[in-house]
Design an enzyme around this catalytic site. Structure first.
Site, PDB file in Angstrom:
ATOM      1  N   TYR A 363      -1.996   6.094   8.833  1.00  0.00           N
ATOM      2  CA  TYR A 363      -2.121   4.991   9.798  1.00  0.00           C
ATOM      3  C   TYR A 363      -2.001   3.616   9.163  1.00  0.00           C
ATOM      4  O   TYR A 363      -2.107   3.453   7.965  1.00  0.00           O
ATOM      5  CB  TYR A 363      -3.365   5.126  10.667  1.00  0.00           C
ATOM      6  CG  TYR A 363      -4.735   5.004  10.050  1.00  0.00           C
ATOM      7  CD1 TYR A 363      -4.957   4.807   8.710  1.00  0.00           C
ATOM      8  CD2 TYR A 363      -5.851   5.084  10.891  1.00  0.00           C
ATOM      9  CE1 TYR A 363      -6.230   4.699   8.199  1.00  0.00           C
ATOM     10  CE2 TYR A 363      -7.133   4.972  10.391  1.00  0.00           C
ATOM     11  CZ  TYR A 363      -7.322   4.772   9.057  1.00  0.00           C
ATOM     12  OH  TYR A 363      -8.597   4.661   8.566  1.00  0.00           O
ATOM     13  N   GLU A 364      -1.709   2.648  10.033  1.00  0.00           N
ATOM     14  CA  GLU A 364      -1.385   1.270   9.635  1.00  0.00           C
ATOM     15  C   GLU A 364      -0.251   1.222   8.608  1.00  0.00           C
ATOM     16  O   GLU A 364      -0.270   0.458   7.647  1.00  0.00           O
ATOM     17  CB  GLU A 364      -2.639   0.531   9.153  1.00  0.00           C
ATOM     18  CG  GLU A 364      -3.631   0.306  10.300  1.00  0.00           C
ATOM     19  CD  GLU A 364      -4.706  -0.704   9.986  1.00  0.00           C
ATOM     20  OE1 GLU A 364      -4.432  -1.673   9.262  1.00  0.00           O
ATOM     21  OE2 GLU A 364      -5.834  -0.516  10.480  1.00  0.00           O
ATOM     22  N   GLY A 365       0.724   2.087   8.835  1.00  0.00           N
ATOM     23  CA  GLY A 365       1.885   2.168   7.951  1.00  0.00           C
ATOM     24  C   GLY A 365       1.757   3.319   6.985  1.00  0.00           C
ATOM     25  O   GLY A 365       0.874   3.331   6.128  1.00  0.00           O
TER      26      GLY A 365
END
Length: 381
Positions: A363-365
Site C-alpha cells: 500500500y501507498e505505492g
C-alpha cells in the site's frame, strides 16, 4: 548534514509512544487481530496523547511536531500494533497534511481543526478496482454541475473507511484532460449517496478499518474543491511522498519489533546444549536482520529530516519506503524461522508481524512503484 542526536522533545515523544504501546496496546493486540476489531478505545487514548495530528500547526489544533518525531512515534507503536499505527499515519500524512498544505483558510477552520485535534478521523480515497498503481486511470467521476460536483464511482482498500467522518476524494472531472483533469474534493462521510462495502477480511493489519466505498449521485459543494481545478493528481502524488515516510516508519517498527522478539527468544531457547544464539546459523541471521534494520532506519530518518528542512524528499521517501518494507518482510520471516514451531502460533506475535509486514510492500505505492520512482530520479540526475 543529518544530525543523529535527537532533541529532548523528540525523545519524550518517542518514550510516550513506547510506553503506551508496551503497556496498553500489547494487552489485546492478538484478540483484535484475530477478531478484526477496530481499536476504538486505543484511538481515543492516542488522541489524548496528541498523536492524531502531530505535524499540523497548533493554530489548527495540531501538535506542531516535526517529521522526525512522527517517525519515532510510529516506529514504537508499530513494534506492537501496526493496525493502530496506520490509523495514525493516514490521519496525519494523507489527510491533515493535504488539508494544511492545499486547503483554504476556510477549509482548514472547518475540516482540519477537528481532524488535527483527533475529534474526527479522516480517510484518503485514491485507489479504485481498476486504478491501483496506475492512479491516472481514475474512473470515479466528479461532474461539474455549476455550484456543486456530482460524484459517481467506487473506491477500494480505504483505510479508516467506516470510522472516518471526512474523506479526501480523488476523482476525474475533465476526462479529456487525462491526469490534468483530476480533482481533489473534501467529502462529508454522511453525504447522501455514500454506501460502504463489507469490512475487508485481510491477511494482516486486521484491526484497521478497510472498506470499499460507493458513490451514487453524491453532491459535493464547489467550496470543497481542494487546491484548484485540475490539481487533484498533483496533490495526490505530493501527499503520497510524505505518506511513504509514515509507511517506512511503520515497516521499520514491524521489523524492529520482530527482531527484538527473535533476539530475546534466541537467548532463552536452548538446543544442542547451549542457547541457540550461540549457533552460527542463528547468530548470522540476527546480524543480517540487525544490519538491514539499521539501514532502513537511516533511510527513514533521512527522508523525515529532508522534509523538516524544507528540502526535496520524494526520492528519499521512496527509497525509505522500499527498503523498510523489504526489510520488514525479510526480518519477520526470519523471526518466525528462529522461533521454529513457536513462531507459527499467535502467542509469540511474530506470525502476526509477518502478515502485517506484507502490506507495507503493497500500500501507498508497491515496492515496484518505489523502484520506478527511484529509477526515474536516477535518469534525471
Amino acid at each position: 548534514m543529518l544530525n543523529f542526536d535527537f532533541t529532548e522533545e523528540q525523545l519524550m515523544i518517542q518514550q510516550s509512544a513506547r510506553d503506551y504501546a508496551q503497556r496498553e496496546l500489547i494487552k489485546d493486540v492478538i484478540e483484535r487481530d484475530t477478531k478484526a476489531l477496530f481499536p476504538t478505545e486505543h484511538v481515543k487514548a492516542l488522541t489524548e496523547l496528541g498523536f492524531m495530528g502531530m505535524m499540523a500547526d497548533p493554530k489548527y489544533d495540531g501538535g506542531g511536531m516535526d517529521t522526525v518525531s512522527y517517525v519515532l512515534a510510529l516506529e514504537e507503536i508499530s513494534k506492537v500494533d501496526s493496525s493502530a499505527a496506520v490509523i495514525i499515519s493516514v490521519n496525519n500524512s494523507l489527510v491533515c497534511y493535504e488539508l494544511e498544505e492545499f486547503g483554504t483558510e476556510e477549509q482548514k477552520e472547518k475540516w482540519l481543526k477537528p481532524l488535527a485535534s483527533g475529534k474526527k478521523l479522516g480517510a484518503f480515497l485514491l485507489s479504485e478496482p481498476e486504478a491501483g498503481s496506475d492512479a491516472t486511470s481514475q474512473r470515479t467521476m466528479a461532474l461539474d454541475m455549476g455550484d456543486h460536483y456530482l460524484v459517481n464511482g467506487v473506491k477500494n482498500w480505504i483505510t479508516n473507511g467506516n470510522c472516518a467522518s471526512t474523506y479526501i476524494l480523488i476523482a476525474q472531472t475533465h476526462k479529456e484532460k487525462g491526469h490534468k483533469g483530476i480533482n481533489a474534493l473534501i467529502v462529508d462521510r454522511n453525504s447522501p449517496g455514500i454506501t460502504l462495502g463489507p469490512h475487508e477480511d485481510k491477511m494482516g493489519m486486521r484491526s484497521s478499518d478497510t472498506h470499499s466505498i460507493m458513490f451514487s449521485d453524491v453532491k459535493v459543494p464547489k467550496e470543497n474543491l481542494l487546491g484548484g481545478d485540475g490539481m487533484g493528481f498533483k496533490i495526490a502524488m505530493k501527499t503520497l511522498e510524505g505518506g511513504r515516510i509514515g509507511i517506512a516508519a511503520q515497516a521499520l517498527g514491524i521489523a524492529q519489533g520482530a527482531y527484538e522478539r527473535a533476539l530475546k527468544y534466541s537467548k532463552e531457547r536452548k538446543a544442542f546444549g547451549t542457547e541457540i544464539i550461540n549457533h552460527q546459523a542463528i547468530g548470522f541471521k540476527l546480524a543480517e536482520m540487525h544490519t538491514r534494520i539499521e539501514a532502513a532506519r537511516y533511510f527513514t530518518l533521512k527522508s523525515a529530516w529532508l522534509k523538516d528542512q524544507g528540502r526535496p524528499y520524494g526520492t528519499a521517501s521512496a527509497m525509505a519506503k522500499y527498503w523498510a518494507a523489504e526489510t520488514a518482510m525479510y526480518v519477520t520471516t526470519e523471526a518466525v524461522q528462529i522461533h521454529g514451531g513457536y513462531g507459527y502460533v499467535k502467542e509469540y506475535h511474530v506470525e502476526r508481524l509477518m502478515r502485517d509486514a506484507k502490506l507495507t510492500q503493497i500500500y501507498e505505492g508497491t515496492s515496484e512503484i518505489q523502484l520506478i520512482i527511484i529509477a526515474r530520479a536516477i535518469m534525471n540526475e
